[in-house]
Scaffold this active site. Structure first.
Site, PDB file in Angstrom:
ATOM      1  N   ASN A  49      24.789  38.586  36.904  1.00  0.00           N
ATOM      2  CA  ASN A  49      25.506  39.607  36.150  1.00  0.00           C
ATOM      3  C   ASN A  49      24.992  39.691  34.722  1.00  0.00           C
ATOM      4  O   ASN A  49      24.513  38.696  34.170  1.00  0.00           O
ATOM      5  CB  ASN A  49      27.013  39.322  36.144  1.00  0.00           C
ATOM      6  CG  ASN A  49      27.372  38.029  35.436  1.00  0.00           C
ATOM      7  OD1 ASN A  49      27.443  36.969  36.055  1.00  0.00           O
ATOM      8  ND2 ASN A  49      27.601  38.094  34.130  1.00  0.00           N
ATOM      9  N   LYS A  74      29.695  41.367  33.179  1.00  0.00           N
ATOM     10  CA  LYS A  74      30.901  40.657  32.759  1.00  0.00           C
ATOM     11  C   LYS A  74      31.192  41.077  31.327  1.00  0.00           C
ATOM     12  O   LYS A  74      30.369  40.878  30.432  1.00  0.00           O
ATOM     13  CB  LYS A  74      30.666  39.159  32.845  1.00  0.00           C
ATOM     14  CG  LYS A  74      31.788  38.350  32.229  1.00  0.00           C
ATOM     15  CD  LYS A  74      31.842  36.978  32.814  1.00  0.00           C
ATOM     16  CE  LYS A  74      31.122  35.960  31.979  1.00  0.00           C
ATOM     17  NZ  LYS A  74      31.317  34.600  32.511  1.00  0.00           N
ATOM     18  N   LYS A  76      33.292  40.446  28.112  1.00  0.00           N
ATOM     19  CA  LYS A  76      34.143  39.457  27.468  1.00  0.00           C
ATOM     20  C   LYS A  76      35.299  40.196  26.793  1.00  0.00           C
ATOM     21  O   LYS A  76      35.088  41.218  26.141  1.00  0.00           O
ATOM     22  CB  LYS A  76      33.355  38.680  26.410  1.00  0.00           C
ATOM     23  CG  LYS A  76      32.132  37.942  26.966  1.00  0.00           C
ATOM     24  CD  LYS A  76      32.508  36.831  27.904  1.00  0.00           C
ATOM     25  CE  LYS A  76      32.366  35.477  27.246  1.00  0.00           C
ATOM     26  NZ  LYS A  76      32.646  34.378  28.189  1.00  0.00           N
ATOM     27  N   ASN A 108      38.402  33.946  28.762  1.00  0.00           N
ATOM     28  CA  ASN A 108      38.267  32.564  28.276  1.00  0.00           C
ATOM     29  C   ASN A 108      39.623  31.898  28.001  1.00  0.00           C
ATOM     30  O   ASN A 108      39.759  31.152  27.030  1.00  0.00           O
ATOM     31  CB  ASN A 108      37.406  32.512  27.007  1.00  0.00           C
ATOM     32  CG  ASN A 108      35.945  32.837  27.294  1.00  0.00           C
ATOM     33  OD1 ASN A 108      35.447  33.892  26.924  1.00  0.00           O
ATOM     34  ND2 ASN A 108      35.264  31.952  27.995  1.00  0.00           N
ATOM     35  N   GLU A 134      38.211  36.654  34.985  1.00  0.00           N
ATOM     36  CA  GLU A 134      37.892  35.238  34.841  1.00  0.00           C
ATOM     37  C   GLU A 134      38.825  34.608  33.808  1.00  0.00           C
ATOM     38  O   GLU A 134      38.975  35.124  32.702  1.00  0.00           O
ATOM     39  CB  GLU A 134      36.426  35.131  34.384  1.00  0.00           C
ATOM     40  CG  GLU A 134      35.795  33.777  34.577  1.00  0.00           C
ATOM     41  CD  GLU A 134      34.276  33.854  34.348  1.00  0.00           C
ATOM     42  OE1 GLU A 134      33.613  34.703  34.991  1.00  0.00           O
ATOM     43  OE2 GLU A 134      33.775  33.099  33.514  1.00  0.00           O
ATOM     44  N   ASP A 157      37.439  29.404  35.653  1.00  0.00           N
ATOM     45  CA  ASP A 157      36.218  28.900  35.012  1.00  0.00           C
ATOM     46  C   ASP A 157      36.525  27.643  34.200  1.00  0.00           C
ATOM     47  O   ASP A 157      36.271  26.532  34.650  1.00  0.00           O
ATOM     48  CB  ASP A 157      35.603  30.006  34.130  1.00  0.00           C
ATOM     49  CG  ASP A 157      34.326  29.541  33.427  1.00  0.00           C
ATOM     50  OD1 ASP A 157      33.794  28.486  33.804  1.00  0.00           O
ATOM     51  OD2 ASP A 157      33.869  30.229  32.496  1.00  0.00           O
ATOM     52  N   LYS A 181      29.690  25.028  37.842  1.00  0.00           N
ATOM     53  CA  LYS A 181      28.546  24.766  36.976  1.00  0.00           C
ATOM     54  C   LYS A 181      27.907  23.449  37.378  1.00  0.00           C
ATOM     55  O   LYS A 181      28.603  22.445  37.538  1.00  0.00           O
ATOM     56  CB  LYS A 181      29.000  24.718  35.509  1.00  0.00           C
ATOM     57  CG  LYS A 181      29.522  26.077  35.059  1.00  0.00           C
ATOM     58  CD  LYS A 181      29.957  26.132  33.613  1.00  0.00           C
ATOM     59  CE  LYS A 181      30.376  27.566  33.299  1.00  0.00           C
ATOM     60  NZ  LYS A 181      31.265  27.705  32.174  1.00  0.00           N
TER      61      LYS A 181
END
Ligand SMILES: [Mg+2]
Length: 291
Positions: A49, A74, A76, A108, A134, A157, A181
């Site tokens: 992405n 994506k 933010k 986030n 996310e 995430d 990750k």
């Protein structure tokens, strides 16, 4: 830190604020990359992405989405100093310009449950359907609550930083998608084992490595039995410099699977000062002692 092992170059790049114990899986991942071939890939390329940062007006967001050359972006959102109206403007501008682009957002963990419910509804409208959201809120419990109240898919995430975390996310029904990750979870094979056990689609994401570290993330994405979503590993351009002659960069939204070699000249150009080097050598030896 970069090192050459028996099968290729490897990277150990835990975040500066992580303590020695938290760095153990990062070192395990680095040792795996140095000493064993990647698992057999199922695909030769991996879709990635693009990233649209949480600043600038609509036209800037459109330009960033176009520049990525990816089918998925994506965006933010929820950044300090930015309003929900700004986020909506960016998402809506991208949708207007690219009717077929998949748009996902990443908060986030910045929203409360209440804020998330409102923002997700409005941003989903602006996107005419978000691919997923996310980490809308910080805690796993909050994710679970948001997930029970919206139709948009939720990805975890920041809630997944240690190998036990994905199972907690699964057990609390807190997400539809797990962002994995390689370094924090202990390596490519460790991530494959997690993916097998959590009953959730996986999106592979980078820890903002150099091209050398990124090849491990690509190897994971290439070996996953199912890969329904573009991965967050087209991040090489976020670093000021790279250490290989052919940096790992997406072409037509895809990355190729394979190893890369360190370029000594490029490395020397970004080599740390001796005092920083000493700090990292000490850090490495502390983490080795904990293995
Ligand atoms: Mg994220």
């Amino acid at each position: 830190m970069l090192a050459r092992g028996t099968v290729g170059w490897t990277e150990f790049s835990p975040f500066p604020e992580y303590d020695h114990q938290a760095c153990v899986p990062w070192l395990q991942a680095a040792l795996e990359a140095a000493s064993s071939e990647w698992p057999e890939p199922i695909r030769e390329t991996v879709p990635v992405n693009g990233i649209v940062p949480a600043f600038g007006r609509g036209p800037h967001a459109v330009a960033m989405a176009a520049q990525s050359e990816c089918d998925t972006v994506k965006v933010k959102v929820a950044q300090t100093g930015e309003t929900l109206a700004n986020d909506i403007e960016r998402v809506s501008a991208i949708r207007t310009e690219f009717p077929d682009m998949k748009i996902r957002i990443d908060a986030n963990g910045a929203w409360s449950v209440r804020e998330a419910l409102k923002a997700i509804r409005l941003l989903d409208e602006a996107a005419e359907g978000l691919e997923y959201v996310e980490q809308p809120c910080e805690t796993v419990e909050e994710l679970a609550e948001v997930r029970s109240k919206v139709d948009v898919l939720i990805a975890a995430d920041e809630s997944i930083r240690r190998a036990s975390d994905p199972f907690r996310v699964r057990d609390l029904s807190a997400a539809d998608i797990a962002v994995l990750k390689v370094q924090p979870l202990g390596g490519v094979r460790a991530c494959l084992r997690i993916a097998e056990q959590i009953d959730m689609p996986v999106v592979v994401s980078s820890a903002v490595e150099t091209s050398i570290g990124l090849t491990a993330s690509i190897a994971l994405a290439a070996a996953l039995p199912e890969l329904p979503y573009a991965c967050g590993i087209g991040t090489g351009h976020l670093l000021a410099a790279d250490v290989v002659t052919s940096p790992v960069r997406p072409k037509n939204g895809e990355l190729h699977v394979g190893r890369v070699d360190l370029d000594e000249d490029l490395f020397r150009a970004v080599q740390a000062d001796p005092d920083i080097d000493d700090l990292w050598q000490a850090r490495l030896s502390h983490v080795q002692d904990l293995l």
